[in-house]
Enzyme design. Structure first.
Site, PDB file in Angstrom:
ATOM      1  N   LYS A   3       0.873  -1.331  -0.137  1.00 32.26           N
ATOM      2  CA  LYS A   3       0.103  -0.168  -0.031  1.00 32.26           C
ATOM      3  C   LYS A   3       0.824   1.391  -0.020  1.00 32.26           C
ATOM      4  O   LYS A   3       2.104   1.310   0.342  1.00 32.26           O
ATOM      5  CB  LYS A   3      -0.829  -0.078   1.192  1.00 32.26           C
ATOM      6  CG  LYS A   3       0.085   0.049   2.535  1.00 32.26           C
ATOM      7  CD  LYS A   3      -0.991  -0.492   3.806  1.00 32.26           C
ATOM      8  CE  LYS A   3      -0.195  -0.316   4.956  1.00 32.26           C
ATOM      9  NZ  LYS A   3      -0.883  -1.076   6.048  1.00 32.26           N
TER      10      LYS A   3
ATOM     11  N   ARG B 226      -9.853   0.047  15.180  1.00 37.13           N
ATOM     12  CA  ARG B 226      -9.879   0.779  13.828  1.00 37.13           C
ATOM     13  C   ARG B 226     -10.990   0.521  12.925  1.00 37.13           C
ATOM     14  O   ARG B 226     -12.258   1.123  13.093  1.00 37.13           O
ATOM     15  CB  ARG B 226      -8.607   0.791  13.230  1.00 37.13           C
ATOM     16  CG  ARG B 226      -8.016   1.779  12.118  1.00 37.13           C
ATOM     17  CD  ARG B 226      -6.653   1.846  11.714  1.00 37.13           C
ATOM     18  NE  ARG B 226      -6.251   0.598  11.244  1.00 37.13           N
ATOM     19  CZ  ARG B 226      -5.107   0.120  10.601  1.00 37.13           C
ATOM     20  NH1 ARG B 226      -4.154   1.234  10.549  1.00 37.13           N
ATOM     21  NH2 ARG B 226      -4.880  -1.157  10.191  1.00 37.13           N
TER      22      ARG B 226
ATOM     23  N   TYR C 281      14.997  30.520   7.785  1.00 43.51           N
ATOM     24  CA  TYR C 281      13.700  31.094   8.024  1.00 43.51           C
ATOM     25  C   TYR C 281      13.903  31.215   9.769  1.00 43.51           C
ATOM     26  O   TYR C 281      14.147  30.157  10.315  1.00 43.51           O
ATOM     27  CB  TYR C 281      12.540  30.296   7.759  1.00 43.51           C
ATOM     28  CG  TYR C 281      12.098  30.436   6.430  1.00 43.51           C
ATOM     29  CD1 TYR C 281      11.836  31.622   5.973  1.00 43.51           C
ATOM     30  CD2 TYR C 281      12.094  29.587   5.415  1.00 43.51           C
ATOM     31  CE1 TYR C 281      11.370  32.087   4.698  1.00 43.51           C
ATOM     32  CE2 TYR C 281      11.358  29.781   4.112  1.00 43.51           C
ATOM     33  CZ  TYR C 281      11.193  30.844   3.886  1.00 43.51           C
ATOM     34  OH  TYR C 281      10.773  31.190   2.681  1.00 43.51           O
TER      35      TYR C 281
ATOM     36  N   MET D  50      10.960  24.549   2.337  1.00 43.27           N
ATOM     37  CA  MET D  50       9.973  23.944   1.335  1.00 43.27           C
ATOM     38  C   MET D  50      10.984  23.294   0.353  1.00 43.27           C
ATOM     39  O   MET D  50      10.645  22.064  -0.208  1.00 43.27           O
ATOM     40  CB  MET D  50       9.093  24.599   0.603  1.00 43.27           C
ATOM     41  CG  MET D  50       8.003  24.029  -0.038  1.00 43.27           C
ATOM     42  SD  MET D  50       6.760  24.845  -1.003  1.00 43.27           S
ATOM     43  CE  MET D  50       5.828  25.700   0.677  1.00 43.27           C
TER      44      MET D  50
HETATM   45  C1  LIG Z   1      -0.210  -2.151   6.639  1.00 47.29           C
HETATM   46  C2  LIG Z   1      -0.754  -3.312   7.200  1.00 47.29           C
HETATM   47  C3  LIG Z   1      -0.062  -4.489   7.286  1.00 47.29           C
HETATM   48  C4  LIG Z   1       1.664  -4.650   6.980  1.00 47.29           C
HETATM   49  O1  LIG Z   1       1.938  -3.998   8.258  1.00 47.29           O
HETATM   50  P1  LIG Z   1       3.740  -3.887   8.552  1.00 47.29           P
HETATM   51  O2  LIG Z   1       3.948  -3.571   9.928  1.00 47.29           O
HETATM   52  O3  LIG Z   1       4.279  -3.032   7.478  1.00 47.29           O
HETATM   53  O4  LIG Z   1       4.317  -5.365   8.045  1.00 47.29           O
HETATM   54  C5  LIG Z   1      -0.472  -5.782   7.408  1.00 47.29           C
HETATM   55  N1  LIG Z   1      -2.067  -5.715   7.606  1.00 47.29           N
HETATM   56  C6  LIG Z   1      -2.831  -4.594   7.588  1.00 47.29           C
HETATM   57  C7  LIG Z   1      -4.201  -4.612   7.564  1.00 47.29           C
HETATM   58  C8  LIG Z   1      -2.422  -3.312   7.214  1.00 47.29           C
HETATM   59  O5  LIG Z   1      -2.953  -2.179   7.015  1.00 47.29           O
END
Ligand SMILES: *Cc1c(COP(=O)(O)O)cnc(C)c1O
Length: 374
Positions: free
Chosen positions: A37, A133, A265, A313
């Site tokens: 992701k 979550r 800055y 920036m």
């Molecule tokens: C991001 C994620 C993972 C991977 O987590 P890592 O700590 O990067 O291995 C696994 N399961 C879900 C549901 C996630 O959102």
């Protein structure tokens, strides 16, 4: 057009090395989902997916439908799980491109079931065992399983959950509690006729520190990218990992300033001595975080050079007074190794009060990725 020299170098051989290293460290036969992701934690979805596909990833995990589609466009034929829910209007795309939805509420399950028409849609069910979550609350697993059993054209292929604190040895009891709640929830589904083909709960720290959590599949993200230093528990045996991303640029300008000169800055840095100051073409828009102001370091000519004044920036000022022969055009390592000196994403994370994941994810689209050892 020649770009400015600020570049992220992605070593695909190290990515594959990490995949194999984690797999052999975990041992046994669990399948391995490569979690890529967020543009593969900032490393580039397409190139990383192809490399991990070659290395033997069984599944891919992404956060959004768009990310999943990017994988299909890149020619990935392996199963893809989308963690981010199925928003109204997305159902037919999930089905058409064979992207596996993760479901955690009955309304979504019904929408997918309707979209499947006379076909069958394979889904994974997420149970919230303590992360809080997304997920079916573990205490409601029985009711959810009962409702789901009426949706005849959904096939529950897997049931999964996610750890809240598997990286923290002081929270081991809670992690074990999550595992127990998970098994109890799965039993509720099984007793209502749902037969998931596999179960998965372990993320990177779970797979390394809680061998009993590996189940049928592990979901590995950060470790693939060599990011373990700050997301694995400190005192456990770990797989060997190699950093995948390096971040480099070149010195744009060098100047000599008298004591008392202020820089950047807000004038937060004052030269205490006659100093040699360099300016480098990277700033917080690039993901070189403003939190590194007066805290970060870079490597130039084999020596560390501290960030002087505020990160802005597009530019960052570094103190080159102790660097041998500082010149315009000298190579600058922001993440990576030069000579005897190393800077890891974990080091930047510590200096910026965050975790390595946020450092690599945050390297923005303005920085070109260059792939090596592909
Ligand atoms: C991001 C994620 C993972 C991977 O987590 P890592 O700590 O990067 O291995 C696994 N399961 C879900 C549901 C996630 O959102």
């Amino acid at each position: 057009m020649s770009p400015r020299p600020t570049t992220a170098i992605i070593d695909l051989e190290n990515l594959k090395f990490n995949f194999r290293s984690v797999k052999s460290f975990v041992g046994g036969s669990p399948m391995c989902m490569a979690v890529i992701k967020a543009d593969a934690y900032g490393h580039g979805t397409k190139e990383c997916a192809v490399a991990l596909d070659q290395a033997g990833a069984d599944w891919f995990g992404v956060a959004t439908l768009e990310e999943a589609m990017e994988l299909r466009t890149a020619g990935i034929g392996k199963p893809i799980l989308c963690f981010g829910g199925v928003w109204p209007g997305q159902e037919s795309e999930f089905l058409k491109f064979d992207i596996t939805p993760l479901i955690f509420d009955i309304q979504t399950a019904k929408r997918i079931s309707n979209a499947a028409g006379i076909g069958t849609a394979r889904v994974h069910v997420k149970i919230d065992t303590g992360m809080g979550r997304v997920g079916v609350p573990f205490a409601e697993a029985a009711a959810f399983a009962a409702e789901l059993s009426f949706l005849r054209n959904l096939e529950v292929e897997a049931i999964m959950s996610h750890f809240a604190a598997a990286d923290d040895p002081d929270e081991a009891d809670f992690t074990h509690l999550q595992i127990d709640r998970f098994h109890a929830a799965v039993a509720e589904f099984q007793s209502r006729g749902t037969r998931p083909r596999f179960l998965d709960i372990a993320n990177s720290p779970g797979a390394v520190a809680f061998p009993s959590s590996t189940e049928d599949m592990i979901r590995i993200g950060g470790l693939l990218f060599g990011l373990g230093g700050d997301v694995l528990p400190p005192n456990v045996e770990k797989p060997e990992l190699k950093p995948v991303m390096s971040l480099v640029t070149k010195v744009a300008q060098v100047k000599r300033v008298p004591p008392g000169t202020t820089l950047g800055y807000g004038r937060t840095f004052t030269a205490e001595r006659e100093s040699v100051i360099g300016t480098i073409p990277i700033g917080y828009h690039d993901g070189y975080r403003r939190g590194l102001t007066n805290k970060g370091r870079v490597i130039i000519n084999g020596e560390y050079a501290p960030v002087a004044g505020r990160v802005s920036m597009d530019w960052t000022i570094v103190d080159l007074t102790d660097v041998p022969e500082p010149t315009v055009g000298a190579e600058v390592i922001l993440i990576g190794r030069q000579g005897q000196r190393t800077l890891l994403a974990e080091d930047l994370a510590r200096e910026a009060s965050t975790i390595s994941y946020e450092i690599t994810c945050g390297i923005s689209g303005r920085i070109p990725r260059v792939y090596v050892n592909g």
